[in-house]
Design a protein around this motif. Structure first.
Motif, PDB file in Angstrom:
ATOM      1  N   LEU A  86      74.530  44.587  22.399  1.00 44.37           N
ATOM      2  CA  LEU A  86      75.677  44.609  23.307  1.00 44.37           C
ATOM      3  C   LEU A  86      76.824  45.427  22.718  1.00 44.37           C
ATOM      4  CD1 LEU A  86      75.654  40.819  24.250  1.00 44.37           C
ATOM      5  CD2 LEU A  86      74.793  42.682  25.643  1.00 44.37           C
ATOM      6  N   ILE A  87      77.084  45.215  21.429  1.00 47.83           N
ATOM      7  CA  ILE A  87      78.172  45.944  20.765  1.00 47.83           C
ATOM      8  C   ILE A  87      77.875  47.430  20.739  1.00 47.83           C
ATOM      9  CG2 ILE A  87      79.354  46.257  18.558  1.00 47.83           C
ATOM     10  CD1 ILE A  87      78.915  43.227  18.086  1.00 47.83           C
ATOM     11  N   GLN A  88      76.626  47.793  20.463  1.00 47.36           N
ATOM     12  CA  GLN A  88      76.244  49.207  20.446  1.00 47.36           C
ATOM     13  C   GLN A  88      76.491  49.864  21.788  1.00 47.36           C
ATOM     14  OE1 GLN A  88      72.121  48.944  18.884  1.00 47.36           O
ATOM     15  NE2 GLN A  88      72.772  50.417  17.340  1.00 47.36           N
ATOM     16  N   GLU A  89      76.151  49.164  22.859  1.00 42.72           N
ATOM     17  CA  GLU A  89      76.345  49.734  24.193  1.00 42.72           C
ATOM     18  C   GLU A  89      77.829  49.896  24.519  1.00 42.72           C
ATOM     19  OE1 GLU A  89      74.459  51.089  26.657  1.00 42.72           O
ATOM     20  OE2 GLU A  89      72.901  51.078  25.110  1.00 42.72           O
ATOM     21  N   ILE A  90      78.635  48.923  24.136  1.00 47.34           N
ATOM     22  CA  ILE A  90      80.075  49.045  24.360  1.00 47.34           C
ATOM     23  C   ILE A  90      80.618  50.273  23.638  1.00 47.34           C
ATOM     24  CG2 ILE A  90      82.321  47.973  23.878  1.00 47.34           C
ATOM     25  CD1 ILE A  90      80.905  45.250  24.320  1.00 47.34           C
ATOM     26  N   GLN A  91      80.189  50.453  22.395  1.00 53.57           N
ATOM     27  CA  GLN A  91      80.649  51.614  21.625  1.00 53.57           C
ATOM     28  C   GLN A  91      80.115  52.917  22.199  1.00 53.57           C
ATOM     29  OE1 GLN A  91      79.403  50.047  17.659  1.00 53.57           O
ATOM     30  NE2 GLN A  91      81.530  50.425  17.093  1.00 53.57           N
ATOM     31  N   ARG A  92      78.916  52.884  22.747  1.00 52.09           N
ATOM     32  CA  ARG A  92      78.354  54.107  23.351  1.00 52.09           C
ATOM     33  C   ARG A  92      79.088  54.454  24.645  1.00 52.09           C
ATOM     34  NH1 ARG A  92      74.857  55.610  27.323  1.00 52.09           N
ATOM     35  NH2 ARG A  92      74.508  53.449  27.985  1.00 52.09           N
ATOM     36  N   LEU A  93      79.382  53.438  25.436  1.00 49.65           N
ATOM     37  CA  LEU A  93      80.010  53.675  26.739  1.00 49.65           C
ATOM     38  C   LEU A  93      81.508  53.936  26.631  1.00 49.65           C
ATOM     39  CD1 LEU A  93      78.106  50.833  28.594  1.00 49.65           C
ATOM     40  CD2 LEU A  93      77.857  53.280  29.073  1.00 49.65           C
ATOM     41  N   GLY A 238      83.236  50.251  36.087  1.00 44.40           N
ATOM     42  CA  GLY A 238      83.024  49.319  34.991  1.00 44.40           C
ATOM     43  C   GLY A 238      81.560  48.971  34.810  1.00 44.40           C
ATOM     44  N   VAL A 239      81.223  48.366  33.669  1.00 50.04           N
ATOM     45  CA  VAL A 239      79.820  48.103  33.338  1.00 50.04           C
ATOM     46  C   VAL A 239      79.596  46.632  33.007  1.00 50.04           C
ATOM     47  CG1 VAL A 239      79.277  50.432  32.566  1.00 50.04           C
ATOM     48  CG2 VAL A 239      80.230  48.797  30.932  1.00 50.04           C
ATOM     49  N   TRP A 240      78.402  46.181  33.357  1.00 47.72           N
ATOM     50  CA  TRP A 240      77.920  44.852  33.001  1.00 47.72           C
ATOM     51  C   TRP A 240      76.759  45.046  32.034  1.00 47.72           C
ATOM     52  CZ3 TRP A 240      74.803  41.422  36.953  1.00 47.72           C
ATOM     53  CH2 TRP A 240      74.371  40.251  36.300  1.00 47.72           C
ATOM     54  N   ILE A 241      76.890  44.464  30.831  1.00 46.72           N
ATOM     55  CA  ILE A 241      75.848  44.538  29.818  1.00 46.72           C
ATOM     56  C   ILE A 241      75.292  43.138  29.618  1.00 46.72           C
ATOM     57  CG2 ILE A 241      75.259  45.301  27.487  1.00 46.72           C
ATOM     58  CD1 ILE A 241      77.897  46.891  27.472  1.00 46.72           C
ATOM     59  N   ASN A 242      73.982  42.988  29.719  1.00 46.15           N
ATOM     60  CA  ASN A 242      73.370  41.662  29.642  1.00 46.15           C
ATOM     61  C   ASN A 242      72.177  41.658  28.706  1.00 46.15           C
ATOM     62  OD1 ASN A 242      72.721  38.835  30.866  1.00 46.15           O
ATOM     63  ND2 ASN A 242      70.801  39.966  31.047  1.00 46.15           N
ATOM     64  N   VAL A 279      70.515  51.336  32.063  1.00 51.15           N
ATOM     65  CA  VAL A 279      69.645  51.062  30.918  1.00 51.15           C
ATOM     66  C   VAL A 279      68.915  49.761  31.220  1.00 51.15           C
ATOM     67  CG1 VAL A 279      69.503  50.583  28.444  1.00 51.15           C
ATOM     68  CG2 VAL A 279      71.242  52.178  29.311  1.00 51.15           C
ATOM     69  N   GLU A 280      67.630  49.710  30.908  1.00 48.84           N
ATOM     70  CA  GLU A 280      66.865  48.487  31.170  1.00 48.84           C
ATOM     71  C   GLU A 280      65.690  48.385  30.209  1.00 48.84           C
ATOM     72  OE1 GLU A 280      64.920  48.245  34.998  1.00 48.84           O
ATOM     73  OE2 GLU A 280      65.358  46.091  35.133  1.00 48.84           O
ATOM     74  N   ASP A 301      61.511  36.290  25.131  1.00 49.05           N
ATOM     75  CA  ASP A 301      61.224  37.671  25.518  1.00 49.05           C
ATOM     76  C   ASP A 301      62.289  38.067  26.541  1.00 49.05           C
ATOM     77  OD1 ASP A 301      59.735  40.010  25.293  1.00 49.05           O
ATOM     78  OD2 ASP A 301      58.450  39.510  26.999  1.00 49.05           O
ATOM     79  N   CYS A 302      63.399  38.568  26.044  1.00 52.05           N
ATOM     80  CA  CYS A 302      64.610  38.733  26.855  1.00 52.05           C
ATOM     81  C   CYS A 302      64.624  40.037  27.651  1.00 52.05           C
ATOM     82  CB  CYS A 302      65.842  38.695  25.954  1.00 52.05           C
ATOM     83  SG  CYS A 302      66.045  37.167  25.043  1.00 52.05           S
ATOM     84  N   VAL A 303      65.479  40.027  28.643  1.00 50.55           N
ATOM     85  CA  VAL A 303      65.787  41.236  29.404  1.00 50.55           C
ATOM     86  C   VAL A 303      67.133  41.778  28.944  1.00 50.55           C
ATOM     87  CG1 VAL A 303      66.391  42.125  31.684  1.00 50.55           C
ATOM     88  CG2 VAL A 303      64.441  40.586  31.430  1.00 50.55           C
ATOM     89  N   PHE A 304      67.190  43.078  28.765  1.00 49.88           N
ATOM     90  CA  PHE A 304      68.441  43.754  28.418  1.00 49.88           C
ATOM     91  C   PHE A 304      68.697  44.827  29.467  1.00 49.88           C
ATOM     92  CE2 PHE A 304      70.687  47.341  26.503  1.00 49.88           C
ATOM     93  CZ  PHE A 304      71.804  46.712  25.979  1.00 49.88           C
TER      94      PHE A 304
END
Length: 342
Positions: A86-93, A238-242, A279-280, A301-304
């Motif tokens: 999640l942190i990586q995606e925030i920094q990327r976006l 805006g973005v939703w990261i899950n 991203v999925e 076995d999570c979904v991202f």
């Protein structure tokens, strides 16, 4: 004696129980003036409470293990698996070389003991954690506001696990917390925790640049309510990261509404609302408050995914005729406005 180690181990467990109680008592005493609009009475009144239910005890045991996940060195691997994506995606976006990150607002619902939100704020973003459970709120208040020395406190999180222990000492092994000083955030950090039900607290439209959910969406009675609220509160662009599984919390719970949807159904609803899934990954393996020495382990076995609310507003899949440009942080780098977002 046939089993000479059993009685000494039971004595150690009793000692660990007493020690945990001392820490828990400190947590309770430090929450008396936690909310500005309420006091919980004097210390003597704390004893005048109803007997604990099985549900209460389960929540308490879960909260103790949450200290491992969020604020101990033993939880680092789990945090790397669950929080770091999640942190990586925030920094990327929202990279710091393109955005004034001090004006990028990130909401973390279901914040638990607050480590994910704290880490995001440490990077300079505006970050607010939201939590509903009093067990989590009291404990996060204690660790965030009362703990200022690294590894200064000890808990025994596994003493209630009576099965699947290879050694007696595995049950009584300690963890120390916090592994970092929670009060070491820079003075400019904008970090807060808000108590309350996510659906009731967050009603202001177009108010957040990012919503980051980790092991959260399955806490809903109806997950579509979460999708609708996140769509509403995100700014256009805006973005939703899950990241997380779908272990629905209210499934099979008496007198509680619970709608258990598959990820396929949730994904369809997310798209129908108007989100673009950028991203999925449908197979991200993660654990949750895992006892790494237990003979029984659960692996999720999570979904991202990363889903964006388009810069031009949509409503349930239909483009709004009156398109609205996105607020600055959600659209373009280096905002110059000074509006408060939280």
């Amino acid at each position: 004696m046939l089993l000479p180690s059993v009685l000494p181990n039971l004595a150690r467990i009793s000692h660990c129980v007493d020690h945990n109680q001392e820490v828990l008592q400190a947590i309770v005493l430090n929450c008396i003036h936690m909310f500005e609009n309420m006091e919980y009475g004097e210390e003597d009144d704390l004893r005048k409470v109803r007997p604990s239910s099985t549900f209460d005890m389960d929540k308490l045991k879960s909260t103790i293990k949450q200290f491992v996940r969020d604020w101990s060195e033993a939880g680092q691997a789990e945090r790397d698996t669950c929080y770091w994506p999640l942190i990586q995606e925030i920094q990327r976006l929202f990279p710091s070389n393109q955005y004034d990150v001090s004006k990028v607002s990130v909401l973390v619902p279901g914040a638990g003991l607050g480590r994910l939100a704290w880490e995001i704020a440490r990077l300079g973003y505006i970050c607010q954690g939201n939590e509903w459970s009093f067990f989590m709120l009291f404990s996060s208040n204690f660790v965030l506001n009362r703990c200022d020395k690294v590894n200064s406190l000890t808990l025994y999180p596994w003493i209630h696990q009576l099965s699947n222990n290879k050694k007696g000492s595995d049950q009584t092994r300690p963890i120390t917390f916090p592994d970092v000083n929670p009060q070491s955030l820079p003075p400019s950090a904008d970090f807060s925790m808000v108590a309350g039900d996510f659906l009731e607290v967050y009603t202001e439209p177009d108010s957040w640049d990012c919503v980051a959910t980790c092991f959260f969406i399955d806490t809903a009675h109806n997950v579509i309510d979460y999708v609708e609220t996140i769509w509403k509160i995100l700014k256009p662009g805006g973005v939703w990261i899950n990241l997380g599984p779908l272990l629905y919390h209210f499934e099979n719970m008496a007198n509680e509404l619970s709608i258990e949807l598959s990820y396929e159904d949730i994904r369809a609803a997310i798209i129908k609302y108007g989100f673009d899934i950028e991203v999925e990954r449908e197979s991200v393996q993660a654990t949750y408050t895992e006892n790494d020495r237990s003979m029984l382990k659960y692996l999720y076995d999570c979904v991202f995914f990363v889903a964006r609310k388009p810069a031009h507003l949509y409503t349930n899949g239909q483009q709004d005729d009156q398109s609205q440009s996105s607020p600055p942080a959600a659209k373009s780098p280096r905002r110059e406005d000074n509006d408060s977002l939280t």
